[in-house]
Scaffold this motif. Structure first.
Motif, PDB file in Angstrom:
ATOM      1  N   GLN A  18       0.837  -1.200   0.000  1.00 55.99           N
ATOM      2  CA  GLN A  18       0.000   0.000   0.000  1.00 55.99           C
ATOM      3  C   GLN A  18       0.876   1.255   0.000  1.00 55.99           C
ATOM      4  OE1 GLN A  18      -2.953   0.184   3.091  1.00 55.99           O
ATOM      5  NE2 GLN A  18      -3.888   2.009   2.257  1.00 55.99           N
ATOM      6  N   GLY A  19       1.941   1.247   0.763  1.00 57.60           N
ATOM      7  CA  GLY A  19       2.875   2.370   0.768  1.00 57.60           C
ATOM      8  C   GLY A  19       3.496   2.573  -0.601  1.00 57.60           C
ATOM      9  N   LYS A  20       3.852   1.471  -1.275  1.00 56.56           N
ATOM     10  CA  LYS A  20       4.427   1.565  -2.624  1.00 56.56           C
ATOM     11  C   LYS A  20       3.416   2.151  -3.604  1.00 56.56           C
ATOM     12  CE  LYS A  20       8.621   0.041  -2.378  1.00 56.56           C
ATOM     13  NZ  LYS A  20       9.682   1.022  -2.480  1.00 56.56           N
ATOM     14  N   ALA A  21       2.136   1.752  -3.478  1.00 58.95           N
ATOM     15  CA  ALA A  21       1.097   2.290  -4.362  1.00 58.95           C
ATOM     16  C   ALA A  21       0.920   3.787  -4.137  1.00 58.95           C
ATOM     17  CB  ALA A  21      -0.223   1.560  -4.132  1.00 58.95           C
ATOM     18  N   ILE A  22       0.937   4.215  -2.887  1.00 58.90           N
ATOM     19  CA  ILE A  22       0.818   5.641  -2.572  1.00 58.90           C
ATOM     20  C   ILE A  22       2.026   6.398  -3.125  1.00 58.90           C
ATOM     21  CG2 ILE A  22       0.789   7.328  -0.683  1.00 58.90           C
ATOM     22  CD1 ILE A  22      -0.739   5.118   0.942  1.00 58.90           C
ATOM     23  N   GLU A  23       3.196   5.819  -2.944  1.00 63.92           N
ATOM     24  CA  GLU A  23       4.435   6.427  -3.458  1.00 63.92           C
ATOM     25  C   GLU A  23       4.335   6.636  -4.966  1.00 63.92           C
ATOM     26  OE1 GLU A  23       8.860   4.615  -3.981  1.00 63.92           O
ATOM     27  OE2 GLU A  23       7.959   4.391  -1.980  1.00 63.92           O
ATOM     28  N   GLY A  24       3.885   5.612  -5.698  1.00 61.99           N
ATOM     29  CA  GLY A  24       3.734   5.721  -7.140  1.00 61.99           C
ATOM     30  C   GLY A  24       2.697   6.752  -7.540  1.00 61.99           C
ATOM     31  N   ALA A  25       1.588   6.807  -6.799  1.00 63.07           N
ATOM     32  CA  ALA A  25       0.539   7.780  -7.106  1.00 63.07           C
ATOM     33  C   ALA A  25       1.014   9.209  -6.870  1.00 63.07           C
ATOM     34  CB  ALA A  25      -0.699   7.494  -6.254  1.00 63.07           C
ATOM     35  N   ARG A  27       4.077  10.291  -7.151  1.00 68.22           N
ATOM     36  CA  ARG A  27       4.971  10.622  -8.267  1.00 68.22           C
ATOM     37  C   ARG A  27       4.165  10.896  -9.534  1.00 68.22           C
ATOM     38  NH1 ARG A  27       9.242   6.309  -6.362  1.00 68.22           N
ATOM     39  NH2 ARG A  27      10.421   7.629  -4.961  1.00 68.22           N
ATOM     40  N   ALA A  28       3.103  10.112  -9.770  1.00 67.91           N
ATOM     41  CA  ALA A  28       2.249  10.319 -10.949  1.00 67.91           C
ATOM     42  C   ALA A  28       1.541  11.665 -10.889  1.00 67.91           C
ATOM     43  CB  ALA A  28       1.220   9.191 -11.061  1.00 67.91           C
ATOM     44  N   LEU A  29       1.325  12.177  -9.685  1.00 65.68           N
ATOM     45  CA  LEU A  29       0.709  13.494  -9.500  1.00 65.68           C
ATOM     46  C   LEU A  29       1.750  14.611  -9.504  1.00 65.68           C
ATOM     47  CD1 LEU A  29      -1.914  12.557  -6.767  1.00 65.68           C
ATOM     48  CD2 LEU A  29      -2.383  13.206  -9.140  1.00 65.68           C
ATOM     49  N   SER A  30       2.955  14.283  -9.912  1.00 66.36           N
ATOM     50  CA  SER A  30       4.058  15.241 -10.072  1.00 66.36           C
ATOM     51  C   SER A  30       4.600  15.801  -8.760  1.00 66.36           C
ATOM     52  CB  SER A  30       3.645  16.389 -11.002  1.00 66.36           C
ATOM     53  OG  SER A  30       3.308  15.886 -12.276  1.00 66.36           O
ATOM     54  N   PHE A  31       4.472  15.053  -7.675  1.00 62.38           N
ATOM     55  CA  PHE A  31       5.129  15.461  -6.431  1.00 62.38           C
ATOM     56  C   PHE A  31       6.559  14.938  -6.496  1.00 62.38           C
ATOM     57  CE2 PHE A  31       0.682  15.616  -5.070  1.00 62.38           C
ATOM     58  CZ  PHE A  31       0.658  16.860  -4.456  1.00 62.38           C
ATOM     59  N   SER A  32       7.484  15.838  -6.783  1.00 64.99           N
ATOM     60  CA  SER A  32       8.881  15.431  -6.927  1.00 64.99           C
ATOM     61  C   SER A  32       9.539  15.337  -5.555  1.00 64.99           C
ATOM     62  CB  SER A  32       9.629  16.428  -7.805  1.00 64.99           C
ATOM     63  OG  SER A  32       9.626  17.705  -7.209  1.00 64.99           O
ATOM     64  N   GLY A  33      10.584  14.558  -5.498  1.00 64.10           N
ATOM     65  CA  GLY A  33      11.345  14.443  -4.262  1.00 64.10           C
ATOM     66  C   GLY A  33      10.725  13.506  -3.244  1.00 64.10           C
ATOM     67  N   VAL A  34       9.702  12.748  -3.636  1.00 65.83           N
ATOM     68  CA  VAL A  34       9.090  11.808  -2.697  1.00 65.83           C
ATOM     69  C   VAL A  34       9.981  10.574  -2.607  1.00 65.83           C
ATOM     70  CG1 VAL A  34       7.109  10.306  -2.249  1.00 65.83           C
ATOM     71  CG2 VAL A  34       6.749  12.609  -3.152  1.00 65.83           C
ATOM     72  N   GLY A  35      10.395  10.255  -1.398  1.00 65.18           N
ATOM     73  CA  GLY A  35      11.186   9.049  -1.177  1.00 65.18           C
ATOM     74  C   GLY A  35      10.258   7.887  -0.876  1.00 65.18           C
ATOM     75  N   GLU A  36      10.699   7.019  -0.023  1.00 62.93           N
ATOM     76  CA  GLU A  36       9.898   5.856   0.356  1.00 62.93           C
ATOM     77  C   GLU A  36       8.673   6.292   1.157  1.00 62.93           C
ATOM     78  OE1 GLU A  36      10.605   1.488   2.328  1.00 62.93           O
ATOM     79  OE2 GLU A  36      11.715   3.172   3.171  1.00 62.93           O
ATOM     80  N   VAL A  37       7.537   5.669   0.887  1.00 65.52           N
ATOM     81  CA  VAL A  37       6.306   5.915   1.641  1.00 65.52           C
ATOM     82  C   VAL A  37       5.926   4.627   2.359  1.00 65.52           C
ATOM     83  CG1 VAL A  37       3.855   6.500   1.501  1.00 65.52           C
ATOM     84  CG2 VAL A  37       5.494   7.661   0.006  1.00 65.52           C
ATOM     85  N   ARG A  38       5.667   4.732   3.654  1.00 64.31           N
ATOM     86  CA  ARG A  38       5.195   3.597   4.456  1.00 64.31           C
ATOM     87  C   ARG A  38       3.866   4.015   5.066  1.00 64.31           C
ATOM     88  NH1 ARG A  38       8.047  -1.038   4.421  1.00 64.31           N
ATOM     89  NH2 ARG A  38       7.747  -1.407   6.625  1.00 64.31           N
ATOM     90  N   GLN A  39       2.890   3.158   5.027  1.00 63.07           N
ATOM     91  CA  GLN A  39       1.583   3.486   5.585  1.00 63.07           C
ATOM     92  C   GLN A  39       1.432   2.842   6.958  1.00 63.07           C
ATOM     93  OE1 GLN A  39      -1.524   1.490   5.925  1.00 63.07           O
ATOM     94  NE2 GLN A  39      -0.275  -0.339   5.751  1.00 63.07           N
ATOM     95  N   GLY A  40       0.509   3.370   7.713  1.00 64.16           N
ATOM     96  CA  GLY A  40       0.229   2.848   9.047  1.00 64.16           C
ATOM     97  C   GLY A  40      -1.192   3.189   9.438  1.00 64.16           C
ATOM     98  N   LYS A  41      -1.479   3.054  10.714  1.00 60.64           N
ATOM     99  CA  LYS A  41      -2.805   3.401  11.205  1.00 60.64           C
ATOM    100  C   LYS A  41      -2.683   4.101  12.556  1.00 60.64           C
ATOM    101  CE  LYS A  41      -3.077  -1.473  12.216  1.00 60.64           C
ATOM    102  NZ  LYS A  41      -3.645  -2.749  11.904  1.00 60.64           N
ATOM    103  N   VAL A  42      -3.680   4.942  12.837  1.00 58.54           N
ATOM    104  CA  VAL A  42      -3.692   5.732  14.069  1.00 58.54           C
ATOM    105  C   VAL A  42      -5.014   5.495  14.785  1.00 58.54           C
ATOM    106  CG1 VAL A  42      -3.684   8.062  15.026  1.00 58.54           C
ATOM    107  CG2 VAL A  42      -2.177   7.505  13.124  1.00 58.54           C
TER     108      VAL A  42
END
Length: 80
Positions: A18-25, A27-42
């Motif tokens: 899920q974090g990888k999918a968010i990371e790819g999305a 980047r597809a939305l042109s947010f440059s400089g995004v590194g690794e994304v990890r998801q969690g819950k609160v």
């Protein structure tokens, strides 16, 4: 009354599709400089007690028994 925030995240080394999918999305939305994304819950939890030590113990037990899969997830507790 005590309020707490429990944050549950995947342990390092556990795959996070899920974090990888968010990371790819992002980047597809042109947010440059995004590194690794990890998801969690609160979880925001209110406890009907004034005893902080008891609240901490109860919250830890909640995490160990239900809120987190401690084999693959870490958790942190912040009491406010």
């Amino acid at each position: 009354m005590i309020k707490a925030r429990v944050t549950v995240t995947l342990k390092d080394g556990v795959l996070d599709p899920q974090g990888k999918a968010i990371e790819g999305a992002l980047r597809a939305l042109s947010f440059s400089g995004v590194g690794e994304v990890r998801q969690g819950k609160v979880f925001d939890i209110e406890l009907d007690t004034a005893d902080r030590a008891r609240a901490q113990a109860d919250l830890k037990d909640m995490c160990e028994r239900l809120l987190a899969n401690t084999v693959i997830e870490d958790y942190s507790i912040a009491i406010t």
